[in-house]
Write a protein that holds these residues in place. Structure first.
Motif, short mmCIF file in Angstrom:
data_model
loop_
_atom_site.label_atom_id
_atom_site.label_comp_id
_atom_site.label_asym_id
_atom_site.label_seq_id
_atom_site.Cartn_x
_atom_site.Cartn_y
_atom_site.Cartn_z
N ALA A 188 45.52 -60.46 36.33
CA ALA A 188 45.49 -59.22 36.08
C ALA A 188 43.84 -58.80 35.27
CB ALA A 188 46.71 -58.79 35.28
N ARG A 189 43.93 -59.70 34.70
CA ARG A 189 42.20 -60.07 34.11
C ARG A 189 40.95 -60.12 35.76
NH1 ARG A 189 41.81 -65.01 30.13
NH2 ARG A 189 43.45 -65.32 32.14
N GLY A 231 51.71 -58.69 41.19
CA GLY A 231 53.11 -57.83 40.68
C GLY A 231 52.83 -56.28 40.16
N ARG A 232 53.03 -55.80 39.20
CA ARG A 232 52.18 -54.55 38.36
C ARG A 232 51.37 -54.85 38.10
NH1 ARG A 232 57.40 -50.79 40.32
NH2 ARG A 232 56.62 -51.27 42.37
N ALA A 233 51.07 -55.82 36.77
CA ALA A 233 50.08 -56.25 36.36
C ALA A 233 49.03 -55.56 36.40
CB ALA A 233 50.19 -57.72 36.12
N SER A 234 48.39 -54.88 37.19
CA SER A 234 47.28 -54.50 37.27
C SER A 234 47.23 -52.86 37.24
CB SER A 234 46.24 -55.69 38.08
OG SER A 234 46.11 -54.73 38.97
N SER A 235 47.92 -52.10 37.55
CA SER A 235 49.07 -50.90 37.42
C SER A 235 48.40 -50.12 36.95
CB SER A 235 50.50 -50.85 38.32
OG SER A 235 50.78 -51.36 39.86
N ALA A 261 43.30 -49.17 45.64
CA ALA A 261 42.63 -49.73 47.38
C ALA A 261 42.37 -51.72 46.98
CB ALA A 261 41.40 -49.35 47.64
N LEU A 262 41.49 -51.74 45.51
CA LEU A 262 41.12 -53.00 45.01
C LEU A 262 42.48 -53.53 44.78
CD1 LEU A 262 38.20 -54.20 44.16
CD2 LEU A 262 39.23 -53.93 41.74
N THR A 263 43.68 -53.65 43.67
CA THR A 263 44.41 -54.76 44.04
C THR A 263 45.72 -54.79 44.11
OG1 THR A 263 45.13 -54.21 41.79
CG2 THR A 263 42.94 -55.47 41.55
N ASN A 283 52.90 -51.65 30.42
CA ASN A 283 52.32 -52.00 30.46
C ASN A 283 50.49 -51.55 31.34
OD1 ASN A 283 50.75 -55.02 31.38
ND2 ASN A 283 52.14 -55.79 32.62
N ALA A 284 51.15 -50.19 32.00
CA ALA A 284 50.24 -49.60 32.59
C ALA A 284 49.74 -48.69 31.49
CB ALA A 284 50.82 -48.80 33.58
N LEU A 285 50.05 -48.00 30.62
CA LEU A 285 49.11 -47.47 29.10
C LEU A 285 48.68 -48.57 28.92
CD1 LEU A 285 50.00 -44.75 27.69
CD2 LEU A 285 51.71 -45.86 26.35
N VAL A 286 48.66 -49.56 28.16
CA VAL A 286 47.64 -50.38 27.91
C VAL A 286 46.66 -51.22 28.44
CG1 VAL A 286 47.51 -53.07 26.46
CG2 VAL A 286 50.03 -51.23 26.43
N PHE A 287 47.05 -51.14 29.65
CA PHE A 287 45.99 -51.41 30.89
C PHE A 287 44.81 -50.07 30.98
CE2 PHE A 287 44.30 -51.99 34.72
CZ PHE A 287 43.87 -53.28 34.70
#
Lengths: 278, 281
Positions: free
Chosen positions: B140-141, B228-232, B221-223, B65-69
């Motif tokens: 996460a968007r 969950g971990r969706a915007s990591s 700081a932002l999220t 997930n983090a890789l794709v993000f």
């Protein structure tokens, strides 16, 4: 053609003015909210303070008390000034030496320094903070050694690039006149390096002053720098004091703005030189 | 000076070399070793082979997930930051009155630290989103576009400075010759200015790509990765694996090695392509 051009220029100027306003707005909004009561910030951040919400400098007083901001400012200043000083002096010495003395050790060192620039911090964060712990470098004095090691890559690289462009003859003349390498370096080479030293100092100062994760892992439990103090206010979600947060954001920005406005030309020159070399 | 007595050589090199050894080289080598072991401190490691690498990718989807993000973020922010930066630089080199003031304003956010920037934009974005009954951690968007906006605000001014330097280096004779030949403003831009500042494009792409991949403070700081971990992003996911869960230190170190290899590969590819372009022209 001419009127058309003048009209175009006016449109461009207008566009830039609007853009500049958009750029400054976030900082001004934070400044405005720092004078509002803590419960009037999150829901209505764009409303200016009024008789009911205005609290004067209360947020600043409570924020400074909660975060120990004055101490944090002291630690940030101490660590930044002495780390930058150490980096400028020692990496200049190293870069000059390994550029001038052609040996296997010199080129091995050079390539190791360059290599370290591409390694992300997460790769070494755990082992490095353990090392710092074992060697008792986990205090504001010891962290200077860590910063010297981490700053070495980019700084040696920038200095080396410049040293290559200095003619050998000046140093050879000094040697013939009886200078040993230490005298040659401090009397002849270091003064010539001055413009690069400013670049190296500015790039490292920007990095170290704003750095969060490295000091958090190495000294964060006992000594809070400014970014650690601000992050500390975050606490658990929902429970944080937004008023104190706004005031601390303002206090964190003010020194940077003052520094920027007083030495803008050096900063911009340093950033361009650093980017083109890096 | 081809040779130097060893005591002088040591005097010049040792302070930096020792600090480098302690804070970078030993931790780096130890880090590679530990990624093949199970450990909680440096001294109690037990060899487990590639187990950590398998677990990093198979146990949960956080790392993927983090890789794709991160990859998506890098593509979008590199394109936008460079477009804005070039636009600012182009406008500010048009003999505009007050160009220096604009330059000062656009560059300033670059000096503010990532943690501070994150909280500034959290206030602004949440203040807007509250009108729709949500906040930045709702989806996460939102975190993604919030980070894109933040990074544009921070980096565009920096890249603008590099583009301004490049545009000012375009020989005025070329522009003059083009206008004598009847080229319009857009044609001059496309046929002369843009090809002439290509090296600056290479530098700025390089800087924005590596900065986007290594982003940590702003993300925290932002999220803080929410919901969950969706915007990591990668750096934050590795940090959470290390310090957020017991018994996952080895997995965290393995993720860090993969992260290092990805960043290293990007740097090598860029060096390769920019060398080839330079040879062509």
């Amino acid at each position: 053609m001419k009127t058309n051009n003048r009209f175009g220029m006016a449109a461009v100027s207008g566009f830039l003015v609007i853009l500049a306003a958009v750029y400054l707005a976030p900082i001004l909004i934070v400044l405005m909210n720092s004078f509002k009561g803590r419960f009037f910030i999150s829901d209505t951040p764009f409303a200016p303070p009024n008789g009911q919400t205005f609290v004067g400098i209360d947020n600043y007083i409570s924020g400074i008390a909660k975060t120990g901001f004055l101490q944090a400012f002291g630690y940030s200043l101490f660590i930044t000034v002495f780390s930058v000083g150490a980096i400028v002096l020692f990496t200049a010495m190293t870069a000059w030496c390994i550029t001038r003395v052609k040996s296997r050790a010199s080129s091995l060192l050079y390539y190791l320094f360059v290599f370290s620039m591409i390694v992300p911090f997460q790769m070494v964060m755990f082992t490095m903070s353990k090392m710092a712990n074992i060697l008792h470098l986990d205090n504001p004095l010891g962290i200077i050694v860590i910063y010297l090691g981490f700053g070495a890559g980019l700084s040696v690289f920038i200095y080396s690039g410049f040293v290559k462009s200095i003619p050998h003859e000046i140093e050879e003349a000094a040697t013939i006149d009886g200078c040993n390498p230490v005298q040659t370096f401090f009397w002849i080479v270091l003064p010539i390096l001055q413009p690069v030293s400013i670049t190296v100092a500015i790039l490292n100062a920007m990095w170290i002053w704003n750095d969060y994760l490295l000091p958090y892992l190495v000294i964060g439990n006992t000594y809070k720098t400014i970014p650690i103090a601000v992050q500390y206010l975050q606490g658990g979600y929902g429970s944080r004091d937004m008023g104190a947060m706004m005031a601390m954001l303002v206090l964190a920005i003010v020194p940077i703005v003052i520094f920027y406005l007083t030495s803008q030309q050096y900063i911009i020159k340093g950033v361009v030189a650093g980017a083109v070399k890096g | 000076m081809r040779k130097m007595p060893i005591k002088f050589y040591a005097f010049f090199v040792l302070p930096t070399a020792v600090a480098f050894l302690i804070s970078f080289l030993i931790p780096f080598l130890l880090g590679i070793y530990l990624s093949f072991t199970e450990f909680t401190t440096v001294t109690n490691s037990r060899w487990v082979g590639v187990d950590n690498y398998v677990r990093a990718f198979s146990e949960d989807i956080d790392f993927w997930n983090a890789l794709v993000f991160t990859a998506k973020f890098a593509v979008v922010s590199v394109a936008l930051i460079n477009a804005f930066a070039f636009l600012f630089a182009f406008l500010l080199t048009r003999k505009i009155r007050g160009a220096n003031v604009f330059r000062t304003v656009f560059f300033m956010p670059n000096l503010i630290g990532g943690i501070i920037l994150g909280y500034i934009w959290q206030l602004i974005l949440n203040g807007i989103l509250i009108n729709f009954g949500v906040d930045i951690t709702f989806d996460a968007r939102y975190g993604f576009w919030g980070l894109v906006i933040l990074m544009n605000w921070q980096m565009a001014g920096y890249m603008m400075i590099i583009y301004i330097a490049a545009i000012q280096n375009v020989p005025p004779e070329l522009i003059e010759a083009a206008s004598i030949d009847g080229a319009g403003a857009l044609q001059t831009l496309r046929r002369i200015t843009i090809p002439m500042v290509r090296p600056a494009f290479t530098i700025c792409t390089f800087l924005t790509v590596t900065n986007s991949f290594k982003l940590f403070d702003q993300n925290l700081a932002l999220t803080a990765g929410a919901p969950g971990r969706a915007s990591s992003m990668l750096a934050l996911d590795i940090f959470n694996t290390f310090y957020g869960r017991n018994g996952y230190e080895g997995v965290g170190q393995a993720k860090a090695v993969v992260f290092f290899l990805i960043v290293g590969l990007i740097v090598l590819l860029q060096l390769y392509f920019s060398r080839r372009k330079e040879l062509e022209s």
